[in-house]
Design a protein around this motif. Sequence first.
Motif, PDB file in Angstrom:
ATOM      1  N   MET A   1     -34.106 -89.508  35.731  1.00 28.52           N
ATOM      2  CA  MET A   1     -35.413 -89.821  36.268  1.00 28.52           C
ATOM      3  C   MET A   1     -36.120 -88.517  36.584  1.00 28.52           C
ATOM      4  O   MET A   1     -35.516 -87.590  37.088  1.00 28.52           O
ATOM      5  N   GLU A   2     -37.389 -88.458  36.237  1.00 26.76           N
ATOM      6  CA  GLU A   2     -38.202 -87.272  36.487  1.00 26.76           C
ATOM      7  C   GLU A   2     -39.386 -87.665  37.365  1.00 26.76           C
ATOM      8  O   GLU A   2     -39.817 -88.805  37.356  1.00 26.76           O
ATOM      9  N   LEU A   3     -39.907 -86.700  38.089  1.00 28.94           N
ATOM     10  CA  LEU A   3     -41.018 -86.931  38.994  1.00 28.94           C
ATOM     11  C   LEU A   3     -42.128 -85.947  38.682  1.00 28.94           C
ATOM     12  O   LEU A   3     -41.867 -84.775  38.422  1.00 28.94           O
ATOM     13  N   ALA A   4     -43.374 -86.420  38.680  1.00 36.46           N
ATOM     14  CA  ALA A   4     -44.540 -85.558  38.468  1.00 36.46           C
ATOM     15  C   ALA A   4     -45.584 -85.910  39.508  1.00 36.46           C
ATOM     16  O   ALA A   4     -45.748 -87.067  39.869  1.00 36.46           O
ATOM     17  N   LYS A   5     -46.281 -84.910  39.981  1.00 33.15           N
ATOM     18  CA  LYS A   5     -47.316 -85.095  40.998  1.00 33.15           C
ATOM     19  C   LYS A   5     -48.686 -85.178  40.326  1.00 33.15           C
ATOM     20  O   LYS A   5     -48.990 -84.440  39.404  1.00 33.15           O
ATOM     21  N   VAL A   6     -49.505 -86.096  40.779  1.00 28.35           N
ATOM     22  CA  VAL A   6     -50.858 -86.279  40.251  1.00 28.35           C
ATOM     23  C   VAL A   6     -51.806 -85.383  41.035  1.00 28.35           C
ATOM     24  O   VAL A   6     -51.808 -85.385  42.262  1.00 28.35           O
ATOM     25  N   THR A   7     -52.633 -84.611  40.309  1.00 30.54           N
ATOM     26  CA  THR A   7     -53.604 -83.735  40.972  1.00 30.54           C
ATOM     27  C   THR A   7     -54.842 -84.548  41.360  1.00 30.54           C
ATOM     28  O   THR A   7     -54.981 -85.720  40.980  1.00 30.54           O
ATOM     29  N   SER A   8     -55.763 -83.909  42.050  1.00 34.65           N
ATOM     30  CA  SER A   8     -57.002 -84.582  42.463  1.00 34.65           C
ATOM     31  C   SER A   8     -57.846 -84.989  41.254  1.00 34.65           C
ATOM     32  O   SER A   8     -58.679 -85.887  41.350  1.00 34.65           O
ATOM     33  N   LYS A   9     -57.621 -84.359  40.107  1.00 34.39           N
ATOM     34  CA  LYS A   9     -58.342 -84.701  38.875  1.00 34.39           C
ATOM     35  C   LYS A   9     -57.588 -85.732  38.038  1.00 34.39           C
ATOM     36  O   LYS A   9     -57.979 -86.040  36.920  1.00 34.39           O
ATOM     37  N   GLY A  10     -56.497 -86.266  38.572  1.00 30.22           N
ATOM     38  CA  GLY A  10     -55.730 -87.274  37.851  1.00 30.22           C
ATOM     39  C   GLY A  10     -54.800 -86.694  36.794  1.00 30.22           C
ATOM     40  O   GLY A  10     -54.296 -87.417  35.939  1.00 30.22           O
ATOM     41  N   GLN A  11     -54.549 -85.407  36.843  1.00 25.70           N
ATOM     42  CA  GLN A  11     -53.690 -84.759  35.856  1.00 25.70           C
ATOM     43  C   GLN A  11     -52.260 -84.660  36.353  1.00 25.70           C
ATOM     44  O   GLN A  11     -52.018 -84.594  37.559  1.00 25.70           O
ATOM     45  N   ILE A  12     -51.327 -84.651  35.399  1.00 22.38           N
ATOM     46  CA  ILE A  12     -49.927 -84.433  35.731  1.00 22.38           C
ATOM     47  C   ILE A  12     -49.350 -83.412  34.759  1.00 22.38           C
ATOM     48  O   ILE A  12     -49.879 -83.215  33.665  1.00 22.38           O
ATOM     49  N   THR A  13     -48.280 -82.774  35.162  1.00 16.87           N
ATOM     50  CA  THR A  13     -47.519 -81.918  34.268  1.00 16.87           C
ATOM     51  C   THR A  13     -46.289 -82.715  33.864  1.00 16.87           C
ATOM     52  O   THR A  13     -45.521 -83.164  34.712  1.00 16.87           O
ATOM     53  N   ILE A  14     -46.115 -82.890  32.556  1.00 17.00           N
ATOM     54  CA  ILE A  14     -44.958 -83.635  32.062  1.00 17.00           C
ATOM     55  C   ILE A  14     -43.748 -82.713  32.153  1.00 17.00           C
ATOM     56  O   ILE A  14     -43.774 -81.604  31.610  1.00 17.00           O
ATOM     57  N   PRO A  15     -42.697 -83.139  32.840  1.00 14.64           N
ATOM     58  CA  PRO A  15     -41.509 -82.291  32.965  1.00 14.64           C
ATOM     59  C   PRO A  15     -40.961 -81.870  31.599  1.00 14.64           C
ATOM     60  O   PRO A  15     -41.051 -82.623  30.619  1.00 14.64           O
ATOM     61  N   VAL A  16     -40.423 -80.661  31.518  1.00 14.29           N
ATOM     62  CA  VAL A  16     -39.973 -80.080  30.258  1.00 14.29           C
ATOM     63  C   VAL A  16     -38.954 -80.966  29.534  1.00 14.29           C
ATOM     64  O   VAL A  16     -39.023 -81.113  28.308  1.00 14.29           O
ATOM     65  N   ASP A  17     -38.024 -81.572  30.245  1.00 15.81           N
ATOM     66  CA  ASP A  17     -37.031 -82.442  29.592  1.00 15.81           C
ATOM     67  C   ASP A  17     -37.697 -83.641  28.920  1.00 15.81           C
ATOM     68  O   ASP A  17     -37.299 -84.052  27.835  1.00 15.81           O
ATOM     69  N   ILE A  18     -38.729 -84.186  29.546  1.00 17.45           N
ATOM     70  CA  ILE A  18     -39.441 -85.325  28.974  1.00 17.45           C
ATOM     71  C   ILE A  18     -40.247 -84.866  27.762  1.00 17.45           C
ATOM     72  O   ILE A  18     -40.278 -85.553  26.735  1.00 17.45           O
TER      73      ILE A  18
END
Length: 85
Positions: A1-18
Motif C-alpha cells: 500500500m502506498e500513500l500520496a498527499k493531495v496538494t491545494s491544487k489537487g495534485q499528487i506525486t505518484i510513488p516511485v514503486d507505483i
Amino acid sequence: MELAKVTSKGQITIPVDIRRKLGVKEGDKILFVEEQGRIIMMNSSMDALRKAQAAFAGEAERLGLKDEQDVADLVSELRRKRMEG
C-alpha cells in the motif's frame, strides 16, 4: 500500500514503486476508471494496447496465421499487391 498527499491544487506525486508498476514516465498520461465503486488508475498507453489486442483477438486464426513467418509472408503479399495496384 502506498500513500500520496493531495496538494491545494489537487495534485499528487505518484510513488516511485507505483510508477514503475504502471510503467509510466514523465509526460505519460494516466487514466482513471471507475469500476464497482472503486477508482482504478492505469497507464493510458497500456489501456489503449489492451483495447487493440481485444479488437484483434482471433484474427490470426481467422487469417490462418500460425507463426511469425506467416505474418511476414502476409505483409510481403500485401505490399506486393499495393505496389501493383
